[in-house]
Design a protein around this motif. Structure first.
Motif, PDB file in Angstrom:
ATOM      1  N   LEU A  87    -127.191  41.971 -12.563  1.00 49.04           N
ATOM      2  CA  LEU A  87    -128.373  41.139 -12.752  1.00 49.04           C
ATOM      3  C   LEU A  87    -128.472  40.544 -14.148  1.00 49.04           C
ATOM      4  CD1 LEU A  87    -131.029  43.450 -11.014  1.00 49.04           C
ATOM      5  CD2 LEU A  87    -129.713  41.584  -9.985  1.00 49.04           C
ATOM      6  N   ARG A  88    -127.889  41.245 -15.148  1.00 52.77           N
ATOM      7  CA  ARG A  88    -128.025  40.788 -16.532  1.00 52.77           C
ATOM      8  C   ARG A  88    -126.867  41.333 -17.370  1.00 52.77           C
ATOM      9  NH1 ARG A  88    -131.723  43.598 -20.676  1.00 52.77           N
ATOM     10  NH2 ARG A  88    -129.760  43.170 -21.762  1.00 52.77           N
ATOM     11  N   PRO A  89    -126.578  40.714 -18.502  1.00 49.20           N
ATOM     12  CA  PRO A  89    -125.527  41.239 -19.374  1.00 49.20           C
ATOM     13  C   PRO A  89    -126.049  42.366 -20.260  1.00 49.20           C
ATOM     14  CG  PRO A  89    -126.417  39.222 -20.294  1.00 49.20           C
ATOM     15  CD  PRO A  89    -127.104  39.422 -18.968  1.00 49.20           C
ATOM     16  N   GLY A  90    -125.123  42.999 -20.998  1.00 51.83           N
ATOM     17  CA  GLY A  90    -125.510  44.002 -21.983  1.00 51.83           C
ATOM     18  C   GLY A  90    -125.977  45.316 -21.402  1.00 51.83           C
ATOM     19  N   VAL A  91    -125.382  45.717 -20.288  1.00 51.94           N
ATOM     20  CA  VAL A  91    -125.781  46.965 -19.626  1.00 51.94           C
ATOM     21  C   VAL A  91    -124.621  47.959 -19.730  1.00 51.94           C
ATOM     22  CG1 VAL A  91    -126.541  48.005 -17.466  1.00 51.94           C
ATOM     23  CG2 VAL A  91    -127.271  45.686 -18.060  1.00 51.94           C
ATOM     24  N   HIS A  92    -124.897  49.172 -20.185  1.00 52.46           N
ATOM     25  CA  HIS A  92    -123.834  50.129 -20.467  1.00 52.46           C
ATOM     26  C   HIS A  92    -124.226  51.542 -20.035  1.00 52.46           C
ATOM     27  CE1 HIS A  92    -122.391  46.979 -23.221  1.00 52.46           C
ATOM     28  NE2 HIS A  92    -123.634  46.929 -23.664  1.00 52.46           N
ATOM     29  N   ARG A  93    -123.238  52.310 -19.655  1.00 49.76           N
ATOM     30  CA  ARG A  93    -123.429  53.740 -19.452  1.00 49.76           C
ATOM     31  C   ARG A  93    -123.120  54.452 -20.756  1.00 49.76           C
ATOM     32  NH1 ARG A  93    -120.430  57.638 -14.979  1.00 49.76           N
ATOM     33  NH2 ARG A  93    -121.369  59.594 -15.682  1.00 49.76           N
ATOM     34  N   VAL A  94    -123.941  55.404 -21.140  1.00 47.84           N
ATOM     35  CA  VAL A  94    -123.680  56.187 -22.344  1.00 47.84           C
ATOM     36  C   VAL A  94    -122.383  56.959 -22.141  1.00 47.84           C
ATOM     37  CG1 VAL A  94    -124.497  58.068 -23.808  1.00 47.84           C
ATOM     38  CG2 VAL A  94    -126.117  56.359 -22.936  1.00 47.84           C
ATOM     39  N   PRO A  95    -121.405  56.838 -23.041  1.00 55.18           N
ATOM     40  CA  PRO A  95    -120.131  57.529 -22.838  1.00 55.18           C
ATOM     41  C   PRO A  95    -120.290  59.044 -22.907  1.00 55.18           C
ATOM     42  CG  PRO A  95    -120.228  56.502 -25.008  1.00 55.18           C
ATOM     43  CD  PRO A  95    -121.434  56.027 -24.269  1.00 55.18           C
ATOM     44  N   MET A 104    -128.113  57.313 -18.975  1.00 53.56           N
ATOM     45  CA  MET A 104    -127.368  58.574 -18.987  1.00 53.56           C
ATOM     46  C   MET A 104    -128.106  59.604 -18.154  1.00 53.56           C
ATOM     47  SD  MET A 104    -128.308  59.886 -22.863  1.00 53.56           S
ATOM     48  CE  MET A 104    -126.992  61.081 -22.821  1.00 53.56           C
ATOM     49  N   GLY A 105    -127.406  60.663 -17.764  1.00 52.21           N
ATOM     50  CA  GLY A 105    -128.017  61.735 -16.994  1.00 52.21           C
ATOM     51  C   GLY A 105    -127.266  63.028 -17.181  1.00 52.21           C
ATOM     52  N   GLY A 106    -127.701  64.053 -16.452  1.00 54.04           N
ATOM     53  CA  GLY A 106    -127.058  65.353 -16.518  1.00 54.04           C
ATOM     54  C   GLY A 106    -125.967  65.495 -15.471  1.00 54.04           C
ATOM     55  N   PRO A 107    -125.576  66.724 -15.154  1.00 55.77           N
ATOM     56  CA  PRO A 107    -124.450  66.948 -14.236  1.00 55.77           C
ATOM     57  C   PRO A 107    -124.606  66.277 -12.874  1.00 55.77           C
ATOM     58  CG  PRO A 107    -124.991  68.974 -15.392  1.00 55.77           C
ATOM     59  CD  PRO A 107    -126.068  67.984 -15.743  1.00 55.77           C
ATOM     60  N   LEU A 108    -125.825  66.220 -12.339  1.00 54.61           N
ATOM     61  CA  LEU A 108    -126.057  65.551 -11.059  1.00 54.61           C
ATOM     62  C   LEU A 108    -126.757  64.214 -11.243  1.00 54.61           C
ATOM     63  CD1 LEU A 108    -125.901  65.599  -7.965  1.00 54.61           C
ATOM     64  CD2 LEU A 108    -128.120  66.751  -7.954  1.00 54.61           C
ATOM     65  N   SER A 109    -127.742  64.186 -12.119  1.00 57.87           N
ATOM     66  CA  SER A 109    -128.529  62.960 -12.289  1.00 57.87           C
ATOM     67  C   SER A 109    -127.720  61.831 -12.915  1.00 57.87           C
ATOM     68  CB  SER A 109    -129.777  63.236 -13.134  1.00 57.87           C
ATOM     69  OG  SER A 109    -129.436  63.777 -14.398  1.00 57.87           O
ATOM     70  N   GLU A 110    -126.525  62.123 -13.439  1.00 58.42           N
ATOM     71  CA  GLU A 110    -125.672  61.046 -13.951  1.00 58.42           C
ATOM     72  C   GLU A 110    -125.294  60.081 -12.824  1.00 58.42           C
ATOM     73  OE1 GLU A 110    -122.071  62.581 -15.535  1.00 58.42           O
ATOM     74  OE2 GLU A 110    -121.395  63.484 -13.654  1.00 58.42           O
ATOM     75  N   LEU A 111    -125.344  60.546 -11.575  1.00 60.70           N
ATOM     76  CA  LEU A 111    -125.059  59.668 -10.443  1.00 60.70           C
ATOM     77  C   LEU A 111    -126.143  58.603 -10.306  1.00 60.70           C
ATOM     78  CD1 LEU A 111    -123.888  62.341  -7.847  1.00 60.70           C
ATOM     79  CD2 LEU A 111    -122.458  60.815  -9.221  1.00 60.70           C
ATOM     80  N   ALA A 112    -127.392  58.994 -10.544  1.00 58.09           N
ATOM     81  CA  ALA A 112    -128.486  58.016 -10.511  1.00 58.09           C
ATOM     82  C   ALA A 112    -128.359  57.037 -11.672  1.00 58.09           C
ATOM     83  CB  ALA A 112    -129.835  58.731 -10.558  1.00 58.09           C
ATOM     84  N   ALA A 113    -127.969  57.554 -12.848  1.00 61.77           N
ATOM     85  CA  ALA A 113    -127.769  56.684 -14.011  1.00 61.77           C
ATOM     86  C   ALA A 113    -126.644  55.682 -13.755  1.00 61.77           C
ATOM     87  CB  ALA A 113    -127.467  57.528 -15.245  1.00 61.77           C
ATOM     88  N   GLU A 114    -125.561  56.157 -13.149  1.00 61.44           N
ATOM     89  CA  GLU A 114    -124.446  55.277 -12.836  1.00 61.44           C
ATOM     90  C   GLU A 114    -124.862  54.202 -11.838  1.00 61.44           C
ATOM     91  OE1 GLU A 114    -120.546  53.710 -12.679  1.00 61.44           O
ATOM     92  OE2 GLU A 114    -121.480  55.103 -14.097  1.00 61.44           O
ATOM     93  N   GLY A 122    -127.114  67.790 -24.400  1.00 61.44           N
ATOM     94  CA  GLY A 122    -126.402  66.592 -24.808  1.00 61.44           C
ATOM     95  C   GLY A 122    -127.240  65.338 -24.629  1.00 61.44           C
ATOM     96  N   THR A 123    -127.986  65.273 -23.503  1.00 64.17           N
ATOM     97  CA  THR A 123    -128.884  64.143 -23.281  1.00 64.17           C
ATOM     98  C   THR A 123    -129.955  64.096 -24.356  1.00 64.17           C
ATOM     99  OG1 THR A 123    -128.521  64.171 -20.889  1.00 64.17           O
ATOM    100  CG2 THR A 123    -130.547  63.134 -21.673  1.00 64.17           C
ATOM    101  N   ALA A 124    -130.504  65.264 -24.693  1.00 61.47           N
ATOM    102  CA  ALA A 124    -131.547  65.321 -25.715  1.00 61.47           C
ATOM    103  C   ALA A 124    -131.028  64.855 -27.066  1.00 61.47           C
ATOM    104  CB  ALA A 124    -132.099  66.739 -25.811  1.00 61.47           C
TER     105      ALA A 124
END
Length: 270
Positions: free
Chosen positions: A151-159, A132-142, A189-191
């Motif tokens: 590369l592996r299963p079980g990988v998710h973005r925090v909704p 997960m990330g903030g308003p801009l850093s969510e792009l890096a998280a995505e 929200g991240t915290a």
């Protein structure tokens, strides 16, 4: 090449193409832009396909045939040449480029081998990985999620919504890894989500700035970008560079070849 719109478009469509057209794209990207400047037949021969197969690629991309594609490549080359000339002549642009390069160098130096070993092991062995990330850093998280999911299963973005985050926490499989990107101005929200996930046993990897997110004390692994990586527009390039290193470290501890081949086969079938 990364700043060329034609090359970027080829990279973006590559996973969705049939095998023959993917062979053409590989040749183009491996020797860009020079592979695009010869004849269609020569390009097809290099890729080991027929000229009609090569021609279908450029029709699919919406160019006016191979000639239209070549025109777009030449236009892009001229635009990049003008941009380089502008940067060279403009002291302000030259200084900005130097600052960006210095910040990137400092960022890469801050990610030590010990950090890469720790995070690479966690990302490869955790039961599930969330980011997960903030308003801009969510792009890096995505970006992390999209690449790691190959590369592996079980990988998710925090909704994003509170109800969806609550459901994710309720069913959080353990031991889970949470990668959080948190930069000034730090995201409440991240915290909140990270605190709740850690309370349920998640192991937190925190990527933050030199002034440290309030989550720093909670992090099992802390990656702190140096002050040189900061700036009035908080360059995303530094966050992506760190993410690339983490992905390489995780991939080195996995054996993704079969999974990637299956993913490619299924993509073509759907």
């Amino acid at each position: 090449m990364d700043d060329d719109p034609v090359a970027s478009r080829l990279s973006a469509v590559y996973p969705d193409l049939p095998p023959g057209e993917r062979a053409i794209v590989r040749v183009l990207l491996d020797d860009y832009p020079f592979a695009a400047l010869g004849s269609l037949r020569a390009l097809a021969e290099r890729a080991g396909v027929s000229p009609p197969t090569a021609s279908r690629l450029f029709d699919r991309l919406g160019y006016a045939g191979f000639a239209g594609f070549q025109s777009a490549v030449r236009d892009g080359a001229r635009d990049r040449s003008r941009l380089r000339e502008f940067v060279t002549r403009s002291p302000g642009m030259r200084r900005a480029a130097e600052d960006l390069r210095a910040g990137l160098d400092s960022t890469l130096a801050a990610v030590t081998e010990q950090l890469l070993d720790s995070v690479g092991t966690l990302l490869s062995q955790a039961a599930s990985v969330w980011a997960m990330g903030g308003p801009l850093s969510e792009l890096a998280a995505e970006y992390l999620i999209r690449q790691l999911a190959g590369l592996r299963p079980g990988v998710h973005r925090v909704p994003g919504s509170a109800p969806a985050r609550a459901r994710a926490l309720l069913d959080l499989p353990g031991p889970a890894a949470l990668v959080a990107y948190d930069f000034r101005r730090y995201s409440p929200g991240t915290a909140r989500f990270a605190e709740a996930a850690c309370a349920r046993g998640a192991r937190l990897v925190l990527i933050t700035d030199a002034w440290e997110s309030p989550l720093a004390a909670r992090a099992e692994t802390l990656i702190r970008l140096p002050p040189e990586a900061a700036g009035p527009i908080a360059p995303l390039a530094h966050q992506i560079a760190v993410t690339e290193l983490l992905l390489v470290a995780a991939a080195a501890r996995l054996d993704p070849a079969r999974r990637l081949a299956d993913l490619d086969e299924l993509t073509q079938a759907l």
